[in-house]
Design a protein around this motif. Structure first.
Motif, short mmCIF file in Angstrom:
data_model
loop_
_atom_site.label_atom_id
_atom_site.label_comp_id
_atom_site.label_asym_id
_atom_site.label_seq_id
_atom_site.Cartn_x
_atom_site.Cartn_y
_atom_site.Cartn_z
N LYS A 1 5.33 -9.26 28.86
CA LYS A 1 4.39 -10.03 29.67
C LYS A 1 3.07 -10.31 28.96
O LYS A 1 2.44 -11.35 29.18
CB LYS A 1 4.12 -9.31 30.99
N THR A 2 2.63 -9.35 28.14
CA THR A 2 1.33 -9.52 27.47
C THR A 2 1.45 -10.20 26.12
O THR A 2 0.45 -10.65 25.57
CB THR A 2 0.64 -8.15 27.28
N GLY A 3 2.65 -10.22 25.56
CA GLY A 3 2.82 -10.77 24.22
C GLY A 3 2.36 -9.84 23.13
O GLY A 3 2.23 -10.23 21.97
N CYS A 4 2.11 -8.57 23.48
CA CYS A 4 1.68 -7.59 22.49
C CYS A 4 2.87 -7.12 21.65
O CYS A 4 4.00 -7.06 22.12
CB CYS A 4 1.03 -6.38 23.17
N ARG A 5 2.58 -6.75 20.40
CA ARG A 5 3.62 -6.35 19.48
C ARG A 5 3.99 -4.89 19.62
O ARG A 5 5.13 -4.50 19.43
CB ARG A 5 3.13 -6.62 18.04
N ASP A 6 3.02 -4.05 19.96
CA ASP A 6 3.28 -2.62 20.01
C ASP A 6 2.25 -1.93 20.89
O ASP A 6 1.41 -2.58 21.51
CB ASP A 6 3.28 -2.02 18.60
N GLU B 1 -3.91 -13.59 35.11
CA GLU B 1 -2.67 -13.97 35.78
C GLU B 1 -1.46 -13.58 34.92
O GLU B 1 -0.50 -14.33 34.83
CB GLU B 1 -2.67 -15.49 36.05
N ASP B 2 -1.53 -12.43 34.31
CA ASP B 2 -0.43 -12.03 33.43
C ASP B 2 0.78 -11.50 34.18
O ASP B 2 1.81 -11.20 33.60
CB ASP B 2 -0.90 -11.00 32.40
N GLY B 3 0.66 -11.37 35.50
CA GLY B 3 1.81 -10.99 36.30
C GLY B 3 2.16 -9.52 36.29
O GLY B 3 3.26 -9.14 36.71
#
Length: 225
Positions: free
Chosen positions: A203-208, A159-161
């Motif tokens: 949306k994913t909170g990933c850094r890169d 449900e990351d949108g």
């Protein structure tokens, strides 16, 4: 007439003097690159980064006192704007995952040529990720099966949108395509791709981009052929 863009400032970190000097000489001959210093180990690289403010550190991994992984981790923890391109003889899973988790944006082996090294420096300085093809394949293979012990990746989030287009862009990133390549493949502008990438990171909170690759495989958005 528009002024020429500022050169990319590069710090070289390697414990072998012959390699440091050779890299400094080679990079000094390349247009758009300025070597601002050479460091003898990871601790020296962190110290010099604070004083010379390089755009990119070309980082060896196996160095005395403080290795390249720990040096990368310290730069990220300090909030440094400097990005790291690993240049090493090691391409095994343990080193690859450790370096990427620490925050490295690029990973090359020392058989890379001048053009490959310059391309990685330019890509990483502009916010992209750049992995040696053999390293990328090993990374994707590992992520598609099971990450090595001690390696964590972004958690699956059904449900990351993500929109359908953002998912397409994520899949393209996972297979190593640059923003310009994605734009051509999806028939959109490069500016639009950059917007999608920014949304993906948020949306994913990933850094890169390297973390986005892990996320894509962990959530089933991409698979190894």
């Amino acid at each position: 007439m528009n002024p020429a863009p500022a050169p990319i400032r590069v710090l070289i970190a390697d414990d072998q003097k012959v390699l440091r000097d050779g890299l400094a000489m080679m990079l000094g001959l390349l247009d758009g690159i300025e070597v601002v210093g050479t460091a003898v180990d990871g601790a020296d690289a962190v110290r010099q980064s604070a004083t010379t403010d390089p755009d990119v550190v070309l980082m060896d991994l196996s160095m005395p006192n403080v290795d390249g992984v720990e040096a990368t981790r310290r730069l990220v923890a300090a909030g440094s704007r400097t990005r790291v391109v690993v240049l090493t003889t090691y391409a095994d899973d343990e080193w690859v995952f450790a370096a990427l988790q620490a925050g490295a944006r690029g990973y090359l082996t020392k058989d890379a040529g001048a053009d490959d090294i310059r391309a990685a420096i330019v890509a990483v300085a502009s916010g992209e990720a750049q992995l040696d093809p053999s390293v990328q394949r090993r990374l994707l293979d590992a992520l598609a099966t099971k990450a090595p012990t001690g390696v964590t990746a972004a958690p699956a989030a059904p449900e990351d949108g993500l929109t359908a287009r953002e998912t397409e862009v994520l899949t393209e990133i996972a297979h190593g395509h640059s923003n310009s390549e994605i734009a051509q493949r999806l028939y959109v502008s490069e500016a639009t791709v950059k917007t999608h990438v920014n949304h993906l990171l948020a949306k994913t909170g990933c850094r890169d981009r390297a973390a986005l690759v892990a996320y894509a495989f962990r959530t089933g958005r991409a698979r190894v052929d």
